[in-house]
Design a protein around this motif. Structure first.
Motif, PDB file in Angstrom:
ATOM      1  N   ILE A   1     -30.269  23.095  14.979  1.00  0.00           N
ATOM      2  CA  ILE A   1     -30.570  23.045  16.411  1.00  0.00           C
ATOM      3  C   ILE A   1     -31.914  22.368  16.664  1.00  0.00           C
ATOM      4  CG2 ILE A   1     -31.191  25.538  16.267  1.00  0.00           C
ATOM      5  CD1 ILE A   1     -30.112  24.008  19.509  1.00  0.00           C
ATOM      6  N   ALA A   2     -32.938  22.781  15.908  1.00  0.00           N
ATOM      7  CA  ALA A   2     -34.299  22.317  16.224  1.00  0.00           C
ATOM      8  C   ALA A   2     -34.609  20.963  15.589  1.00  0.00           C
ATOM      9  CB  ALA A   2     -35.319  23.349  15.764  1.00  0.00           C
TER      10      ALA A   2
ATOM     11  N   PHE B   1     -34.298  43.241  19.200  1.00  0.00           N
ATOM     12  CA  PHE B   1     -33.861  41.860  18.981  1.00  0.00           C
ATOM     13  C   PHE B   1     -32.826  41.741  17.846  1.00  0.00           C
ATOM     14  CE2 PHE B   1     -34.848  37.299  17.796  1.00  0.00           C
ATOM     15  CZ  PHE B   1     -34.149  36.763  18.859  1.00  0.00           C
TER      16      PHE B   1
ATOM     17  N   PHE C   1     -32.258  31.541  15.275  1.00  0.00           N
ATOM     18  CA  PHE C   1     -32.559  32.411  16.418  1.00  0.00           C
ATOM     19  C   PHE C   1     -33.512  33.521  16.009  1.00  0.00           C
ATOM     20  CE2 PHE C   1     -30.456  32.151  20.561  1.00  0.00           C
ATOM     21  CZ  PHE C   1     -29.945  30.882  20.425  1.00  0.00           C
TER      22      PHE C   1
ATOM     23  N   GLY D   1     -37.293  33.710  17.393  1.00  0.00           N
ATOM     24  CA  GLY D   1     -37.441  34.642  18.500  1.00  0.00           C
ATOM     25  C   GLY D   1     -38.141  35.955  18.193  1.00  0.00           C
TER      26      GLY D   1
ATOM     27  N   THR E   1     -42.698  35.239  17.600  1.00  0.00           N
ATOM     28  CA  THR E   1     -43.234  34.611  18.808  1.00  0.00           C
ATOM     29  C   THR E   1     -43.298  35.620  19.954  1.00  0.00           C
ATOM     30  OG1 THR E   1     -40.972  33.886  19.180  1.00  0.00           O
ATOM     31  CG2 THR E   1     -42.513  32.236  18.356  1.00  0.00           C
TER      32      THR E   1
ATOM     33  N   ILE F   1     -49.057  33.712  27.521  1.00  0.00           N
ATOM     34  CA  ILE F   1     -48.688  32.763  26.457  1.00  0.00           C
ATOM     35  C   ILE F   1     -49.180  31.342  26.753  1.00  0.00           C
ATOM     36  CG2 ILE F   1     -46.769  34.154  25.574  1.00  0.00           C
ATOM     37  CD1 ILE F   1     -44.826  32.173  26.889  1.00  0.00           C
TER      38      ILE F   1
ATOM     39  N   ILE G   1     -46.351  22.351  16.738  1.00  0.00           N
ATOM     40  CA  ILE G   1     -45.002  21.897  16.383  1.00  0.00           C
ATOM     41  C   ILE G   1     -45.133  20.404  16.085  1.00  0.00           C
ATOM     42  CG2 ILE G   1     -42.728  21.351  17.396  1.00  0.00           C
ATOM     43  CD1 ILE G   1     -42.761  24.227  17.071  1.00  0.00           C
TER      44      ILE G   1
ATOM     45  N   ARG H   1     -43.641  16.379  15.358  1.00  0.00           N
ATOM     46  CA  ARG H   1     -42.647  15.327  15.506  1.00  0.00           C
ATOM     47  C   ARG H   1     -43.029  14.232  14.517  1.00  0.00           C
ATOM     48  NH1 ARG H   1     -40.343  18.888  18.020  1.00  0.00           N
ATOM     49  NH2 ARG H   1     -39.676  18.795  20.193  1.00  0.00           N
TER      50      ARG H   1
ATOM     51  N   SER I   1     -35.638  18.326  25.714  1.00  0.00           N
ATOM     52  CA  SER I   1     -34.311  18.851  25.340  1.00  0.00           C
ATOM     53  C   SER I   1     -34.410  20.044  24.385  1.00  0.00           C
ATOM     54  CB  SER I   1     -33.457  17.748  24.731  1.00  0.00           C
ATOM     55  OG  SER I   1     -34.121  17.204  23.624  1.00  0.00           O
TER      56      SER I   1
ATOM     57  N   CYS J   1     -37.480  25.904  24.598  1.00  0.00           N
ATOM     58  CA  CYS J   1     -36.988  27.162  24.018  1.00  0.00           C
ATOM     59  C   CYS J   1     -35.696  27.657  24.690  1.00  0.00           C
ATOM     60  CB  CYS J   1     -38.073  28.227  24.141  1.00  0.00           C
ATOM     61  SG  CYS J   1     -37.554  29.777  23.402  1.00  0.00           S
TER      62      CYS J   1
ATOM     63  N   ILE K   1     -34.761  35.326  27.274  1.00  0.00           N
ATOM     64  CA  ILE K   1     -34.647  36.567  26.493  1.00  0.00           C
ATOM     65  C   ILE K   1     -36.053  37.101  26.201  1.00  0.00           C
ATOM     66  CG2 ILE K   1     -33.822  37.542  24.311  1.00  0.00           C
ATOM     67  CD1 ILE K   1     -31.696  35.158  24.500  1.00  0.00           C
ATOM     68  N   ALA K   2     -36.955  36.192  25.840  1.00  0.00           N
ATOM     69  CA  ALA K   2     -38.352  36.610  25.606  1.00  0.00           C
ATOM     70  C   ALA K   2     -38.928  37.228  26.879  1.00  0.00           C
ATOM     71  CB  ALA K   2     -39.188  35.407  25.174  1.00  0.00           C
TER      72      ALA K   2
HETATM   73  C1  HEM Z   1     -42.880  34.042  23.352  1.00  0.00           C
HETATM   74  C2  HEM Z   1     -41.733  33.804  22.740  1.00  0.00           C
HETATM   75  C3  HEM Z   1     -41.316  32.418  22.299  1.00  0.00           C
HETATM   76  C4  HEM Z   1     -42.064  31.288  22.123  1.00  0.00           C
HETATM   77  C5  HEM Z   1     -43.555  31.109  22.312  1.00  0.00           C
HETATM   78  C6  HEM Z   1     -41.140  30.239  21.707  1.00  0.00           C
HETATM   79  C7  HEM Z   1     -41.524  28.918  21.485  1.00  0.00           C
HETATM   80  C8  HEM Z   1     -40.621  27.886  21.290  1.00  0.00           C
HETATM   81  C9  HEM Z   1     -40.959  26.491  21.281  1.00  0.00           C
HETATM   82  C10 HEM Z   1     -42.370  25.904  21.451  1.00  0.00           C
HETATM   83  C11 HEM Z   1     -39.814  25.783  21.063  1.00  0.00           C
HETATM   84  C12 HEM Z   1     -39.663  24.263  21.004  1.00  0.00           C
HETATM   85  C13 HEM Z   1     -39.605  23.727  19.591  1.00  0.00           C
HETATM   86  C14 HEM Z   1     -39.547  22.226  19.542  1.00  0.00           C
HETATM   87  O1  HEM Z   1     -39.731  21.555  20.547  1.00  0.00           O
HETATM   88  O2  HEM Z   1     -39.362  21.690  18.439  1.00  0.00           O
HETATM   89  C15 HEM Z   1     -38.749  26.755  20.914  1.00  0.00           C
HETATM   90  C16 HEM Z   1     -37.433  26.442  20.631  1.00  0.00           C
HETATM   91  C17 HEM Z   1     -36.496  27.399  20.281  1.00  0.00           C
HETATM   92  N1  HEM Z   1     -36.585  28.755  20.461  1.00  0.00           N
HETATM   93 FE1  HEM Z   1     -38.184  29.751  21.180  1.00  0.00          FE
HETATM   94  N2  HEM Z   1     -39.896  30.764  21.599  1.00  0.00           N
HETATM   95  C18 HEM Z   1     -39.943  32.097  21.951  1.00  0.00           C
HETATM   96  C19 HEM Z   1     -38.873  32.985  21.994  1.00  0.00           C
HETATM   97  C20 HEM Z   1     -37.609  32.719  21.539  1.00  0.00           C
HETATM   98  C21 HEM Z   1     -36.518  33.668  21.496  1.00  0.00           C
HETATM   99  C22 HEM Z   1     -36.573  35.110  21.985  1.00  0.00           C
HETATM  100  C23 HEM Z   1     -35.456  33.013  20.911  1.00  0.00           C
HETATM  101  C24 HEM Z   1     -34.065  33.519  20.643  1.00  0.00           C
HETATM  102  C25 HEM Z   1     -33.438  34.376  21.393  1.00  0.00           C
HETATM  103  C26 HEM Z   1     -35.891  31.650  20.619  1.00  0.00           C
HETATM  104  C27 HEM Z   1     -35.106  30.681  20.045  1.00  0.00           C
HETATM  105  C28 HEM Z   1     -35.429  29.343  20.005  1.00  0.00           C
HETATM  106  C29 HEM Z   1     -34.544  28.315  19.474  1.00  0.00           C
HETATM  107  C30 HEM Z   1     -33.170  28.532  18.842  1.00  0.00           C
HETATM  108  C31 HEM Z   1     -35.211  27.099  19.655  1.00  0.00           C
HETATM  109  C32 HEM Z   1     -34.704  25.705  19.301  1.00  0.00           C
HETATM  110  C33 HEM Z   1     -34.118  25.092  20.558  1.00  0.00           C
HETATM  111  C34 HEM Z   1     -33.713  23.645  20.390  1.00  0.00           C
HETATM  112  O3  HEM Z   1     -34.159  22.987  19.457  1.00  0.00           O
HETATM  113  O4  HEM Z   1     -32.916  23.167  21.228  1.00  0.00           O
HETATM  114  N3  HEM Z   1     -37.188  31.517  21.023  1.00  0.00           N
HETATM  115  N4  HEM Z   1     -39.251  28.020  21.084  1.00  0.00           N
END
Ligand code: HEM
Length: 400
Positions: A89-90, A152, A236, A240, A243, A280, A289, A291, A347, A350, A355-356
């Protein structure tokens, strides 16, 4: 645009953002990266770094110039020696990313989230009732971690020993940065839990009716490439857990430091999500992060070489005075939700953000409805982790 011979290279910076001192107090490093130039070159790590709001937003979202396929960590996962399977995914770009994201969004339906709200509320209220009489607590260990580590994994339908979470989380967020002492030690510490790690995400291990089971079902329906459901569930959990623990910890810290902001929340508990988003912004859990540049490119008159990592310093961008007036002030009415970059941009933004917010909202409301205020009861300390800003200790006095 391609680079021309008259353009200059980004200025070199010889700082080390990853010493324990700089990780626990990152302000000087953030400022150096943000204020020296739009893009700088970190000589020790042979990569570019951006720390201004506009450029971090651009680098995170402009996949035509800054790809995620080299991995979101510091090492290029496509290169020999660093090769590993990309996160399904990421670490893929559009258009491939689009279908995967759409399938995940479908699984995260409003019906699922409504069910989670009920479950999370039951746990938060029981925990708040149990803790209220304690008077003094260490909020990370006594409130935040037990809450997230209960709700969670249960919501995802994963049965992994709770003691493994902090160790594996620390390892993951160290590994997004350089292979330094912090990474080495955390890999060692997590070692005993890694043997069975993959097993926790297998089809047979998914708890009945949980989110993980639905991910496997979506793979069976052709929503994901074959064989990737387990890694989706793992992504996930990884993304999740720590963070959100970090983010809720920062929120309680800021509310304890700023009694007038607590008072606003007490008067209007609907501001809980805003309190979380503003916290946050100030202390972004995911500080960095990466690239990779896809070709030689020009950025604000600077020539960047192709195939080089670009560190997106999210924590620095969220304190950029060009975007946030009085950036270090904690103001839950600032309107930072949807503006700050703590949850990414473009795209890959998060997918678990709501959910957060839901977890934060429910826990904060359980506390604010039972307490007249919270006060610091000693020094709060941070844990040095290469790319995660999180509190180690948060001593609080709970005033009923
Ligand atoms: C304070 C809480 C959270 C922070 C600070 C955070 C931060 C981020 C950031 C910065 C990204 C972007 C990564 C990128 O651009 O490469 C991201 C993507 C993602 N996050 Fe979160 N996240 C949090 C909570 C969560 C939770 C609760 C979940 C799951 C339920 C989650 C699942 C994901 C997933 C699967 C991605 C990848 C999405 C993609 O690539 O399309 N995150 N998150």
């Amino acid at each position: 645009m391609t680079s021309g011979s008259t353009m200059t290279a980004p200025p070199a910076l010889d700082i080390d953002p990853f010493t324990p001192g700089n990780l626990c107090a990152p302000e000087a490093v953030q400022e150096a990266i943000r204020e020296t130039a739009p893009v700088v070159y970190l000589t020790r790590y042979e990569m570019y770094a951006v720390g201004r709001y506009d450029l971090v937003q651009t680098a995170l979202s402009d996949y035509a110039r800054f790809t995620s396929t080299g991995g979101i960590g510091m090492s290029d996962i496509r290169k020999p020696g660093a090769w590993r399977t990309p996160s399904p995914i990421a670490e893929i770009d559009p258009p491939e990313h689009r279908n995967v994201r759409k399938t995940l969004q479908k699984v995260l339906s409003p019906i699922i989230i409504r069910q989670w709200r009920e479950d999370f509320t039951r746990v938060a209220e029981a925990q708040a009732d149990a803790i209220i009489a304690s008077g003094s607590v260490e909020a990370m260990k006594d409130i935040v971690e037990p809450f997230i580590l209960k709700v969670f994994p249960d919501a995802l339908g994963i049965d992994m020993p709770r003691e493994a979470f902090p160790l594996i989380g620390e390892m993951n967020f160290n590994q997004i940065g350089p292979y330094n002492d912090l990474t080495r030690k955390s890999v060692e510490a997590a070692g005993p839990h890694l043997e069975n790690y993959e097993q926790y995400f297998s089809r047979e291990s998914m708890v009945k009716g949980g989110f993980g089971e639905k991910i496997y079902a979506a793979e069976d329906d052709g929503g994901f490439p074959e064989g990737t459901a387990g890694v989706q569930v793992r992504s996930f959990l990884r993304a999740g857990t720590d963070t959100t623990i970090a983010g809720i910890g920062h929120t309680l810290y800021r509310l304890a430091q700023n009694p007038e902001q607590w008072a606003k929340l007490k008067e209007n508990p609907a501001k809980a999500k805003a309190a979380f988003d503003e916290a946050i912004r100030l202390d972004s859990p995911s500080q960095l992060i990466h690239r990779t540049t896809v070709a030689d490119i020009e950025v604000e008159g600077l020539a960047l070489k192709g195939d080089v990592k670009v560190g997106c310093f999210i924590g620095a961008a969220n304190l950029d005075p060009r975007r946030f007036p009085d950036p270090t002030a904690y103001d839950i009415d600032r309107g930072s939700t949807g503006v700050h970059l703590a949850l990414g941009a473009g795209s890959h933004i998060c997918i678990g953000q709501n959910i957060a917010r839901l977890e934060a909202e429910i826990l904060l409301q359980a506390l604010v409805s039972r307490l007249s205020r919270i006060e610091l009861d000693g020094e709060a300390t941070y844990r040095p982790i290469n790319t995660l800003r999180t509190l180690d200790r948060l001593p609080l006095r709970l005033v009923a």
